[in-house]
Write a protein that holds these residues in place. Sequence first.
Motif, PDB file in Angstrom:
ATOM      1  N   ARG A 277       0.811  -1.217   0.000  1.00 46.87           N
ATOM      2  CA  ARG A 277       0.000   0.000   0.000  1.00 46.87           C
ATOM      3  C   ARG A 277       0.843   1.265   0.000  1.00 46.87           C
ATOM      4  NH1 ARG A 277      -3.794  -2.347   4.863  1.00 46.87           N
ATOM      5  NH2 ARG A 277      -4.951  -3.879   3.596  1.00 46.87           N
ATOM      6  N   ASN A 278       2.078   1.165   0.461  1.00 47.19           N
ATOM      7  CA  ASN A 278       2.981   2.313   0.483  1.00 47.19           C
ATOM      8  C   ASN A 278       3.866   2.385  -0.760  1.00 47.19           C
ATOM      9  OD1 ASN A 278       2.049   3.128   3.025  1.00 47.19           O
ATOM     10  ND2 ASN A 278       3.494   1.776   4.070  1.00 47.19           N
TER      11      ASN A 278
ATOM     12  N   HIS B 109      10.496   3.098  -4.112  1.00 44.84           N
ATOM     13  CA  HIS B 109       9.081   2.731  -3.987  1.00 44.84           C
ATOM     14  C   HIS B 109       8.361   3.126  -5.273  1.00 44.84           C
ATOM     15  CE1 HIS B 109       8.279   7.013  -3.037  1.00 44.84           C
ATOM     16  NE2 HIS B 109       7.008   6.735  -3.272  1.00 44.84           N
TER      17      HIS B 109
ATOM     18  N   GLU C 286      -6.100   3.693   2.865  1.00 43.61           N
ATOM     19  CA  GLU C 286      -4.889   2.904   3.072  1.00 43.61           C
ATOM     20  C   GLU C 286      -3.890   3.084   1.926  1.00 43.61           C
ATOM     21  OE1 GLU C 286      -6.603  -0.958   3.384  1.00 43.61           O
ATOM     22  OE2 GLU C 286      -6.825  -0.854   5.573  1.00 43.61           O
ATOM     23  N   TYR C 287      -4.397   3.401   0.738  1.00 40.03           N
ATOM     24  CA  TYR C 287      -3.520   3.586  -0.417  1.00 40.03           C
ATOM     25  C   TYR C 287      -3.241   5.061  -0.693  1.00 40.03           C
ATOM     26  CZ  TYR C 287      -3.961  -1.352  -1.664  1.00 40.03           C
ATOM     27  OH  TYR C 287      -3.892  -2.717  -1.661  1.00 40.03           O
TER      28      TYR C 287
ATOM     29  N   ARG D 105      -0.983   7.080   0.363  1.00 40.45           N
ATOM     30  CA  ARG D 105       0.420   7.453   0.186  1.00 40.45           C
ATOM     31  C   ARG D 105       1.009   6.902  -1.108  1.00 40.45           C
ATOM     32  NH1 ARG D 105       3.727   5.952   5.434  1.00 40.45           N
ATOM     33  NH2 ARG D 105       5.319   7.007   4.173  1.00 40.45           N
TER      34      ARG D 105
END
Length: 487
Positions: free
Chosen positions: A33-34, A60, A82-83, A85
Motif C-alpha cells: 500500500r505504500n 518505492h 490505506e492507499y 500514500r
Amino acid sequence: MPREIITLQVGQCGNKVGCEFWEQLCAEHGISRNGLLEDFATASCGDRKDVFFYQADDDHYIPRALLLDLEPRVIEGIKASEYGRLYNPENIYISPAGTGAGNVWVSGYNQAEKVVDKIINMIDREADDCDSLEGFVLCHSIAGGTGSGMGSYILEALNDHYPKKVITTYSVFPQSSSDGNVVVGPYNSMLAMKRLTLNADCVVALDNTALNRIAQERLLVESPSFRDINSLVSTVMAASTNTLRYPGYMNNDLVGMLASLIPTPRCHFLCTGYTPFTNLSRQASIRKTSVLDVMRRLLDSNNWMVSATTRRGCYMSILNLIQGDVDPIEVHKSLQRIRERKLARFIPWGPASIQVGLTRKSPYVETKHRVSGLMMANHTGIRYLFKRIVSEFDRMYKRKVHLKHFEVEGGLFADGFEEFDSSREVVQNLISEYQAAESDEYLDYGSTIESRLTSTDPREPPAAAAAATTSSSSSSAASSSSAYSSL
C-alpha cells in the motif's frame, strides 16, 4: 522496452474506479500500500511494472496517474485511505473553489478550460519521465458534470498536444433517464459522446444498467453498491491491460492489441465481457471451467458490461484474452466448435474471426478458477445504446427543458444551442455507420461520406497498416485467417 501509459482519473466516478484499479494492480505486481515491493515479490516473475508505475529515488513505486476533480470529497477520501500514500501529491488537482460542476457538462468544460495549462504541465511532467510513452487512459463517466465536461476538454487538449499517442477511455454510460439521478444527464451524455467519437482512438463502453444486472445476477448482490460496480469496472481494466504488464507472444503493446479490434477509425467503441465472476466476500460455489466454456460464455451478451445484444447486428472483431492453465490445442478445438455451431455472426465485407491471446496469471494473486477470460468486441449492436442516448436527448431537447443550466454558464452556449445540434449530428452519423457496417455495401458507404465526416473531425486518423498474424504456440491457435489493421 516498456511502452508507458499515463492514466487520467476525472470526476467522482473516474477517481473511484481508478482507485480500485490501482489496488488491483498493486496486488497483481506484489506492491504494498505504500508502494514498496512486498517481501514475497521477486524481480524474476517477468512482469512490466514500468508500464503503469515508476520508481522514486527510494525505490518505492508510484502510479503514472493524475487524479482530477472539481470538488474535494472523493479525492480527499482517497488520500485518507490505506492507499493514500501511493499517489504522487503533485499529480492531484482539486478545484480551489471546490464547488464541483453541478452535474452540468458546460460547467465542467469551462472550468477545465481555465486550468488546462496547469493540467497539461502535470501531464508533460509525467510524459517527460517516460522512455517511450505509448498513450493515455482516461477513466470517467459521461452523465455527470466533471467526468463528462472536464473529461471532454481534456480529450481535446490531449489531441492538440499529443496527436500521435493512443487515447483509450473507459467510459461509464448512464442508466436510462427514468432511473438516473441527473436531470440533464441526456444533455451531458450527448455532448460527451461527440468528443468520444472525434477525439478518442478507443472507447471501452461500460453501462451502469448492465453493471448493476451483473452484480445482482452473477455476484448475487441484492443492492449493488458503488464499490461493487467499481470493482467490476476495475476488473475489466486490469484484465484488458494484463498482456501489457505480463507480456507474451502477442498483444504486448496498446496499438498491437487494439489493431485488430478497430477496422475503421469511427467505429472504435468496444463491448466487454468477463467470466467467471467471483465475489470474494461471499461463499460462492466454484464451477468447473474450460476454454470452450469460457469462450461460449463470453459470447453471451448476459455477461457483457454494456447493454447490447447479439440477436441484432454482427461482430466486426473479437479479441478473447484467456488467462490460466491453457493448452493452445484446447483453444484451437474450442474455436472449431464455435465455428461449427455458428455462435458468432461476423461482418460480410471483410475478414474477421475470433482472435485469442493467452495471458499469464499474476503469481501473487490466488484465483479460484482454472481458466478465466475477457472479451473485447466491436459489435454493431452497440448502436442501440447510442440510439437510447439520442432518444432521451430528443425527448428533452424538443421541449427545451433544463436548458437554462447551460445558458447561464455561457462558453459554447453563449450564443445559442448549436453545440447540441452539432453533437447530435455526430452521434447520428456514428449510429448510421455502425448500421451500414452490417451490409455488404459498407465499403462503398465509407467512400461516399468520408469527405463529409472528416470535415468535422479535428484530428487526422492515424495511418492504417495491415499486418498478418504471426505464428507461435499461442497465436497459431488464436488467429487462423484474420488480418490486423492498425488504428
